[in-house]
Scaffold this active site. Structure first.
Site, PDB file in Angstrom:
ATOM      1  N   CYS A  84       0.810  -1.220   0.000  1.00  0.00           N
ATOM      2  CA  CYS A  84       0.000   0.000   0.000  1.00  0.00           C
ATOM      3  C   CYS A  84       0.841   1.267   0.000  1.00  0.00           C
ATOM      4  O   CYS A  84       0.309   2.365  -0.183  1.00  0.00           O
ATOM      5  CB  CYS A  84      -0.930   0.012   1.211  1.00  0.00           C
ATOM      6  SG  CYS A  84      -1.890  -1.490   1.393  1.00  0.00           S
ATOM      7  N   HIS A 334      -9.228   3.837  -1.219  1.00  0.00           N
ATOM      8  CA  HIS A 334      -7.843   3.361  -1.171  1.00  0.00           C
ATOM      9  C   HIS A 334      -7.504   2.506  -2.391  1.00  0.00           C
ATOM     10  O   HIS A 334      -7.398   1.282  -2.288  1.00  0.00           O
ATOM     11  CB  HIS A 334      -7.639   2.572   0.121  1.00  0.00           C
ATOM     12  CG  HIS A 334      -6.258   2.057   0.337  1.00  0.00           C
ATOM     13  ND1 HIS A 334      -5.123   2.675  -0.155  1.00  0.00           N
ATOM     14  CD2 HIS A 334      -5.809   0.939   1.008  1.00  0.00           C
ATOM     15  CE1 HIS A 334      -4.059   1.986   0.201  1.00  0.00           C
ATOM     16  NE2 HIS A 334      -4.446   0.926   0.890  1.00  0.00           N
TER      17      HIS A 334
END
Length: 388
Positions: A84, A334
């Protein structure tokens, strides 16, 4: 050596776009960034691109050249993967190549396409950021991992699910005016507490959504910006990166994030500032507990104090230290490979005064972006400053 300037940025609308390809999403963000910057694509010396699960979601590796082609750039292009934190790692490489004189103009960005493969497959794909041998095969998921971290935090420092609920409520409220946000919906503390449990103590509203989207920014040297009369008042004055053991069981404690501590210390030292100088922050709140851990690692709060920051109103847009004015990962969304650059764009727009929540810090001149991978085994931190 001068601090790279942010000449332009572009962000797609985050959300569900199963019909769009990754290259289509990145083209939208990258072309917007180039247009906003006023930079000729022929002047771009390099592209650094963050992406995590392209092989799994689109059966597409080697995405760097593909994305350069999508935005009309003929330059060396490199894809970076740090789970991420992929886009944050891409920003760090861009900053280094601009500082060392290899390049004058760099496009940095990232994209992720996730909803096209469905929730179950996307969950499996995200899980490969954990330790396959000792975590994934045992049934570990990231909601479960962050639930363990939340429980460890409560055991060590106190706090309750209600404190986490205030973080979700705050970030949803921040996202209401963000046209890029996936979720523009006001919620209450009661909504969070009564939502279905995902992994106790975390519930549905403690978790960020699965998201498609892209973000890009054009970075230049100060000299190039001056020579071409670019409107680029915000500079990246500090960069840092830290690491930790991949698996939770290999760490001495779960209630703190040493990788983020290291990244923050390095970024602050690089910029010549400290936490007390920060006016606004965008942090990696993939789960509500992650925001608590982030603001403590950034030194904005002492260990054990960050849990009450949202409850006390301090990290809201009306508070002394606004955090995640974009809505954060929690409400903005996200798209894994894009998140770090989307954070960068938000901070730049807030400091420039063009973001819809910029009035939260009308005199703000320093912002910090915190991008984390996995259970914070990889972290990048970047300091942004207004340098007229």
């Amino acid at each position: 050596m001068t601090d790279p300037r942010i000449a332009g940025a572009g962000v797609t609308q985050f959300g569900k776009h199963p019909e769009r390809t990754g290259r289509d999403l990145f083209a939208e963000a990258g072309l917007e960034a180039l247009d906003q910057s006023g930079v000729d694509p022929d002047d771009v010396d390099a592209l650094y691109y963050g992406n995590f699960m392209g092989e799994l979601a689109e059966h597409q590796g080697h995405q760097g050249p593909l994305m350069a082609e999508a935005i009309g750039v003929d330059a060396p292009a490199t894809r970076l993967e740090a789970a991420c934190a992929s886009a944050g790692a891409a920003v760090r490489e861009a900053v280094k190549t601009l500082r060392n004189g290899e390049s004058e103009v760099v496009v940095v960005g990232g994209a992720e396409r996730m909803t096209n493969i469905g929730t179950a497959a996307a969950t499996d794909a995200l899980a490969i950021a954990a330790d396959d041998l000792y975590e994934i095969r045992a049934g570990m998921t990231f909601p479960g991992a962050y639930a363990l971290m939340a429980r460890a935090y409560f055991d060590e420092f106190g706090g309750a699910h209600e404190d986490l609920a205030h973080i979700a409520v705050k970030n949803h409220e921040h996202a209401l005016v963000n046209d890029h946000a996936q979720i523009q919906k006001e919620i209450t503390v009661e909504d969070v507490l009564e939502a279905p449990t995902i992994a106790s103590p975390l519930g549905l509203y403690d978790s960020c959504p699965i998201t498609d989207g892209a973000a890009a920014a054009v970075l230049t040297t100060e000299e190039y910006a001056d020579e071409h009369d670019l409107d680029a008042p915000v500079a990246i004055s500090g960069t840092g990166q830290g690491g930790d053991n991949l698996a939770l069981q290999d760490r001495p404690h779960l209630a703190q994030t040493p990788a983020a501590d290291k990244a923050a210390d390095e970024a602050y030292d690089d910029a010549g500032i400290g936490p007390d100088d920060v006016d606004v922050a965008e942090v990696h709140d993939c789960f509500t507990i992650a925001e608590v851990l982030a603001i403590e690692s950034l030194g904005l709060y002492e260990p054990g104090e960050g849990i009450h920051a949202a409850t006390d109103g301090e990290t809201t847009r009306h508070g002394e230290m606004p955090v995640n004015l974009s809505g954060g990962l929690k409400a903005k969304g996200h798209p894994v490979g894009a998140t770090g650059v989307a954070q960068l764009a938000t901070i730049a727009w807030v400091l420039e005064g063009s973001h819809p929540r910029a009035d939260a810090v009308p005199d703000g001149s320093v912002g910090v972006a915190h991008n984390a991978g996995g259970t914070v085994a990889s972290t990048t931190v970047h300091v942004l400053e207004v340098k007229e």
